[in-house]
Design a protein around this motif. Structure first.
Motif, PDB file in Angstrom:
ATOM      1  N   ALA A 117      36.440 -40.483  12.320  1.00 50.12           N
ATOM      2  CA  ALA A 117      35.841 -39.550  13.268  1.00 50.12           C
ATOM      3  C   ALA A 117      35.773 -40.210  14.640  1.00 50.12           C
ATOM      4  CB  ALA A 117      34.439 -39.153  12.812  1.00 50.12           C
ATOM      5  N   VAL A 118      36.480 -39.647  15.605  1.00 51.77           N
ATOM      6  CA  VAL A 118      36.542 -40.219  16.948  1.00 51.77           C
ATOM      7  C   VAL A 118      35.167 -40.168  17.599  1.00 51.77           C
ATOM      8  CG1 VAL A 118      37.585 -39.976  19.240  1.00 51.77           C
ATOM      9  CG2 VAL A 118      38.960 -39.550  17.176  1.00 51.77           C
ATOM     10  N   GLN A 119      34.783 -41.271  18.236  1.00 51.33           N
ATOM     11  CA  GLN A 119      33.499 -41.382  18.925  1.00 51.33           C
ATOM     12  C   GLN A 119      33.711 -41.261  20.435  1.00 51.33           C
ATOM     13  OE1 GLN A 119      30.680 -41.739  16.847  1.00 51.33           O
ATOM     14  NE2 GLN A 119      32.321 -41.438  15.335  1.00 51.33           N
ATOM     15  N   GLY A 120      32.674 -40.832  21.114  1.00 53.09           N
ATOM     16  CA  GLY A 120      32.773 -40.671  22.555  1.00 53.09           C
ATOM     17  C   GLY A 120      33.032 -41.971  23.292  1.00 53.09           C
ATOM     18  N   THR A 121      32.644 -43.095  22.686  1.00 51.66           N
ATOM     19  CA  THR A 121      32.827 -44.408  23.315  1.00 51.66           C
ATOM     20  C   THR A 121      34.158 -45.055  22.948  1.00 51.66           C
ATOM     21  OG1 THR A 121      31.625 -45.411  21.455  1.00 51.66           O
ATOM     22  CG2 THR A 121      30.349 -44.851  23.428  1.00 51.66           C
ATOM     23  N   ASP A 122      34.968 -44.379  22.154  1.00 56.09           N
ATOM     24  CA  ASP A 122      36.237 -44.956  21.700  1.00 56.09           C
ATOM     25  C   ASP A 122      37.255 -45.086  22.827  1.00 56.09           C
ATOM     26  OD1 ASP A 122      36.253 -45.739  18.999  1.00 56.09           O
ATOM     27  OD2 ASP A 122      36.250 -43.660  18.331  1.00 56.09           O
ATOM     28  N   THR A 123      38.221 -45.974  22.596  1.00 57.32           N
ATOM     29  CA  THR A 123      39.453 -46.042  23.372  1.00 57.32           C
ATOM     30  C   THR A 123      40.597 -45.814  22.401  1.00 57.32           C
ATOM     31  OG1 THR A 123      39.720 -48.429  23.034  1.00 57.32           O
ATOM     32  CG2 THR A 123      38.418 -47.715  24.953  1.00 57.32           C
ATOM     33  N   LEU A 124      41.800 -45.651  22.934  1.00 54.86           N
ATOM     34  CA  LEU A 124      42.948 -45.484  22.045  1.00 54.86           C
ATOM     35  C   LEU A 124      43.113 -46.707  21.155  1.00 54.86           C
ATOM     36  CD1 LEU A 124      45.520 -43.892  24.526  1.00 54.86           C
ATOM     37  CD2 LEU A 124      43.949 -42.731  22.956  1.00 54.86           C
ATOM     38  N   ALA A 125      42.859 -47.891  21.711  1.00 55.51           N
ATOM     39  CA  ALA A 125      42.976 -49.125  20.931  1.00 55.51           C
ATOM     40  C   ALA A 125      41.918 -49.213  19.842  1.00 55.51           C
ATOM     41  CB  ALA A 125      42.883 -50.342  21.862  1.00 55.51           C
ATOM     42  N   SER A 126      40.684 -48.776  20.140  1.00 58.79           N
ATOM     43  CA  SER A 126      39.630 -48.868  19.125  1.00 58.79           C
ATOM     44  C   SER A 126      39.870 -47.880  17.986  1.00 58.79           C
ATOM     45  CB  SER A 126      38.253 -48.634  19.756  1.00 58.79           C
ATOM     46  OG  SER A 126      38.103 -47.291  20.205  1.00 58.79           O
TER      47      SER A 126
END
Length: 277
Positions: A117-126
């Motif tokens: 589940a993608v988080q708002g603080t994510d980056t493509l790398a994370s």
């Protein structure tokens, strides 16, 4: 969903636009100040305003008729917009696009699903790192920047799923509204009453927050019983047919799982089998 207050507000806005075609900062179509509102007038305020040559237009709901109570099928008015991309090249998956939530990034590797589940603080790398960590529980998987590499995988299927809104009509009703024009004399009441009636009778649809409703003329009447108190009234009856709509939040399916169990006679030979699609 549109309810009674939404319909009333839409009618008030429509009538106010008729009374003030150039905006409320400019004179009304009859020159006198015109007050348009939902509900029934306050008697004290009404009398005071009529004495000051103001005109009231009240919008009051009356009888209701149920048109249909059969619920429709669920539909998706607007499909979810997925901003993340997962691109497969050989044994590597590149995470691209832009970050937004809610979204799910998934990899189906050798018939097993791994969902993040993608988080708002994510980056493509994370996101790539998180997916690699999930896969690495079962086989070798590494992340370098925004690229996930699974060197021993036989089959890799990348998927992205977002969130959307589904809706369905639960019933349809027709509500008749009494649009009353109040003035201190018939020569003030009649001109604006005629203009409002003509404009409404030429408006076959009413725009609501979630739909376009049907607008129909029903009847009209004139009431001069209170002329001694200098209260002159004309009622315009217009019906609005609109839907009650239920909404729910749904997520796109990124992974489907099917469990197949053999019958008792074959259970020992063919145990439960899980199929990931």
């Amino acid at each position: 969903m549109a309810d009674l207050s939404d319909v009333s507000s839409a009618l008030v806005s429509l009538i106010a636009g008729i009374a003030y075609p150039n905006g409320t900062g400019q004179p009304s179509i009859v020159g006198n100040p015109v007050l348009v509102y939902g509900g029934w007038p306050n008697p004290v305020q009404l009398i005071a305003d009529l004495k000051a040559n103001k005109i009231h237009v009240s919008v009051f709901p009356t009888i209701e008729r149920i048109v249909d109570t059969a619920a429709s099928d669920w539909t998706v008015p607007t499909a979810p917009v997925n901003t993340i991309t997962l691109t497969l090249s050989g044994q590597a998956v590149t995470v691209g696009g832009t970050i937004s939530t809610p979204q799910n990034a998934a990899l189906v590797v050798d018939s097993k699903a791994y969902v993040y589940a993608v988080q708002g603080t994510d980056t493509l790398a994370s996101i790539a790192t998180a997916l690699a960590a999930l896969v690495a529980v079962d086989q070798t998987a590494t992340a370098a920047g925004a690229v996930v590499t699974i060197p021993n995988a036989k089959k890799i299927s990348p998927r992205v799923g977002g969130q959307g809104t589904a809706q369905r009509e639960t019933r349809r009703q027709e509500r008749t509204f009494q649009i009353s024009i109040w003035a201190n004399c018939f020569d003030q009441r009649d001109p604006i009453a005629g203009k409002i009636d003509a404009a409404l009778s030429n408006s076959f649809h009413l725009t609501l927050p979630d739909q376009v409703a049907a607008l129909r003329y029903k009847s009209s009447r004139q009431d001069d019983d209170q002329q001694k108190e200098r209260i002159y009234r004309r009622d315009l009856m217009y019906a609005v047919e609109y839907s009650t709509i239920a909404t729910e939040t749904d997520y796109q399916i990124t992974v489907g799982v099917e469990n197949i169990t053999a019958g008792p006679s074959l259970d020992a030979q063919f145990p439960v089998k899980t199929i990931v699609e």
